[in-house]
Scaffold this motif. Structure first.
Motif, short mmCIF file in Angstrom:
data_model
loop_
_atom_site.label_atom_id
_atom_site.label_comp_id
_atom_site.label_asym_id
_atom_site.label_seq_id
_atom_site.Cartn_x
_atom_site.Cartn_y
_atom_site.Cartn_z
N MET A 1 5.75 -3.01 76.80
CA MET A 1 4.96 -3.59 75.71
C MET A 1 5.84 -3.72 74.47
O MET A 1 6.56 -2.81 74.11
CB MET A 1 3.79 -2.66 75.36
CG MET A 1 2.45 -2.97 76.02
SD MET A 1 1.99 -4.68 76.11
CE MET A 1 1.47 -4.99 74.47
N VAL A 2 5.72 -4.85 73.81
CA VAL A 2 6.47 -5.06 72.57
C VAL A 2 5.82 -4.25 71.44
O VAL A 2 4.60 -4.15 71.34
CB VAL A 2 6.51 -6.57 72.21
CG1 VAL A 2 5.11 -7.11 71.99
CG2 VAL A 2 7.35 -6.82 70.99
N ASP A 3 6.67 -3.62 70.62
CA ASP A 3 6.16 -2.90 69.45
C ASP A 3 6.05 -3.92 68.32
O ASP A 3 7.06 -4.36 67.76
CB ASP A 3 7.12 -1.77 69.10
CG ASP A 3 6.59 -0.92 67.93
OD1 ASP A 3 5.49 -1.22 67.43
OD2 ASP A 3 7.28 0.02 67.53
N VAL A 4 4.84 -4.31 67.99
CA VAL A 4 4.66 -5.38 67.00
C VAL A 4 4.86 -4.91 65.57
O VAL A 4 5.12 -5.71 64.69
CB VAL A 4 3.27 -6.05 67.13
CG1 VAL A 4 3.07 -6.59 68.53
CG2 VAL A 4 2.15 -5.13 66.75
N LEU A 5 4.76 -3.60 65.31
CA LEU A 5 4.75 -3.14 63.91
C LEU A 5 6.05 -3.42 63.14
O LEU A 5 5.99 -3.81 61.97
CB LEU A 5 4.36 -1.67 63.83
CG LEU A 5 2.92 -1.38 64.30
CD1 LEU A 5 2.56 0.08 64.06
CD2 LEU A 5 1.90 -2.28 63.62
N PRO A 6 7.24 -3.25 63.76
CA PRO A 6 8.45 -3.63 63.01
C PRO A 6 8.46 -5.12 62.65
O PRO A 6 8.92 -5.49 61.56
CB PRO A 6 9.59 -3.29 63.98
CG PRO A 6 9.02 -2.23 64.88
CD PRO A 6 7.57 -2.58 65.03
N LEU A 7 7.94 -5.96 63.53
CA LEU A 7 7.87 -7.40 63.24
C LEU A 7 6.89 -7.67 62.10
O LEU A 7 7.13 -8.50 61.23
CB LEU A 7 7.42 -8.17 64.50
CG LEU A 7 8.27 -7.98 65.75
CD1 LEU A 7 7.65 -8.68 66.96
CD2 LEU A 7 9.68 -8.52 65.51
N VAL A 8 5.77 -6.94 62.12
CA VAL A 8 4.76 -7.09 61.07
C VAL A 8 5.34 -6.66 59.72
O VAL A 8 5.19 -7.35 58.71
CB VAL A 8 3.49 -6.27 61.41
CG1 VAL A 8 2.55 -6.19 60.22
CG2 VAL A 8 2.78 -6.86 62.61
N GLU A 9 6.03 -5.52 59.71
CA GLU A 9 6.61 -5.04 58.45
C GLU A 9 7.66 -6.02 57.94
O GLU A 9 7.73 -6.30 56.73
CB GLU A 9 7.21 -3.65 58.62
CG GLU A 9 7.74 -3.12 57.30
CD GLU A 9 8.07 -1.63 57.29
OE1 GLU A 9 8.64 -1.17 56.29
OE2 GLU A 9 7.74 -0.92 58.27
N ALA A 10 8.44 -6.59 58.84
CA ALA A 10 9.45 -7.56 58.43
C ALA A 10 8.79 -8.80 57.81
O ALA A 10 9.27 -9.33 56.80
CB ALA A 10 10.31 -7.98 59.63
N ARG A 11 7.67 -9.24 58.39
CA ARG A 11 6.96 -10.40 57.84
C ARG A 11 6.41 -10.08 56.45
O ARG A 11 6.48 -10.90 55.54
CB ARG A 11 5.84 -10.81 58.81
CG ARG A 11 4.89 -11.91 58.31
CD ARG A 11 5.60 -13.20 57.92
NE ARG A 11 6.45 -13.74 58.95
CZ ARG A 11 6.06 -14.65 59.86
NH1 ARG A 11 4.83 -15.11 59.86
NH2 ARG A 11 6.91 -15.10 60.76
N LEU A 12 5.86 -8.87 56.27
CA LEU A 12 5.34 -8.47 54.96
C LEU A 12 6.47 -8.44 53.92
O LEU A 12 6.30 -8.91 52.79
CB LEU A 12 4.68 -7.09 55.04
CG LEU A 12 3.31 -7.05 55.72
CD1 LEU A 12 2.90 -5.60 55.99
CD2 LEU A 12 2.25 -7.76 54.87
N ARG A 13 7.63 -7.90 54.30
CA ARG A 13 8.75 -7.83 53.36
C ARG A 13 9.23 -9.24 52.98
O ARG A 13 9.59 -9.49 51.83
CB ARG A 13 9.91 -7.04 53.97
CG ARG A 13 9.66 -5.54 54.02
CD ARG A 13 10.72 -4.83 54.86
NE ARG A 13 10.45 -3.41 54.96
CZ ARG A 13 10.95 -2.48 54.15
NH1 ARG A 13 11.74 -2.83 53.16
NH2 ARG A 13 10.64 -1.21 54.32
N THR A 14 9.25 -10.14 53.96
CA THR A 14 9.68 -11.52 53.70
C THR A 14 8.74 -12.18 52.69
O THR A 14 9.16 -12.87 51.77
CB THR A 14 9.69 -12.34 55.01
OG1 THR A 14 10.60 -11.72 55.92
CG2 THR A 14 10.13 -13.76 54.77
N ALA A 15 7.44 -11.93 52.85
CA ALA A 15 6.44 -12.59 52.00
C ALA A 15 6.27 -11.91 50.64
O ALA A 15 6.04 -12.58 49.64
CB ALA A 15 5.10 -12.65 52.73
N LEU A 16 6.35 -10.57 50.62
CA LEU A 16 5.95 -9.83 49.42
C LEU A 16 7.08 -9.06 48.76
O LEU A 16 6.89 -8.49 47.69
CB LEU A 16 4.82 -8.84 49.79
CG LEU A 16 3.57 -9.45 50.44
CD1 LEU A 16 2.59 -8.35 50.82
CD2 LEU A 16 2.91 -10.48 49.54
#
Length: 198
Positions: A1-16
């Motif tokens: 299973m892919v761990d989505v949370l590092p990807l989510v955090e990276a998206r938040l950092r990119t946006a915010l």
């Protein structure tokens, strides 16, 4: 299973940008939920944004389903934006984590148009104990994941006064949002009054 949370955090950092604070809350029988705080004092004055991290680790499942699907189903994180320096809004960390844990705890699917109530002020002295879930895609773009996983959507939360929440139950989310728009309501004002509802 892919761990989505590092990807989510990276998206938040990119946006915010870089978070300047983070807090973690764990509820019995649930995964850990983190809340990240981002300061944005560039464009629109001093805006503080709080984003959950952990809600999207598992898909939300239909509460009527016999077995929760571990792969398919909507995934989301919550984002709250308020004007900084006007109230002690950092106390919102725990209520936000409670809302983010609600799909795991209560088996609910959090979607645009829904009302979420924490049963107490969102922060000390706040005139709000509930939020309206708004449409995603404005502040933080959806995060596409590999098939067959659903994308992670970043759902903005709009604080509602008890009167607004009661009015929304009768008239619907769209009508309340139109009322806010017509009255030029500053939804980021942490101490705003209820919009006129007559």
């Amino acid at each position: 299973m892919v761990d989505v949370l590092p990807l989510v955090e990276a998206r938040l950092r990119t946006a915010l940008g870089e978070p300047d604070a983070r807090a973690a809350v764990t509820f019995l029988g649930t995964d850990r939920i983190e809340v990240l705080r981002f300061q944005d004092d560039s464009r629109e004055g001093d805006i503080v944004r709080y984003a959950t991290l952990g809600m999207s680790a598992q898909p939300m499942s239909d509460p009527t389903a016999v077995l929760a699907d571990p792969v398919k189903g909507p995934r989301a994180e919550l984002v709250l934006s308020v004007r900084g320096g006007l109230a002690d809004t950092d106390k919102v960390l725990r209520p936000l984590a409670v809302l983010a844990a609600s799909p795991q705890v209560e088996g609910v699917i959090v979607a645009p148009g829904a009302s979420l109530d924490v049963g107490e002020p969102l922060w000390s002295g706040a005139p709000f104990s509930s939020v309206l879930v708004a449409e995603p895609g404005g502040l933080v773009e959806d995060l596409e994941l590999d098939e067959p996983l659903d994308p992670v959507r970043f759902l903005p939360l709009l604080p509602m006064t008890p009167n607004e929440a009661a009015w929304k139950r009768v008239h619907g989310a769209q009508a309340l949002q139109e009322r806010w728009l017509t009255n030029g309501t500053d939804l980021r004002d942490p101490s705003r009054k209820s919009v006129p509802l007559d």
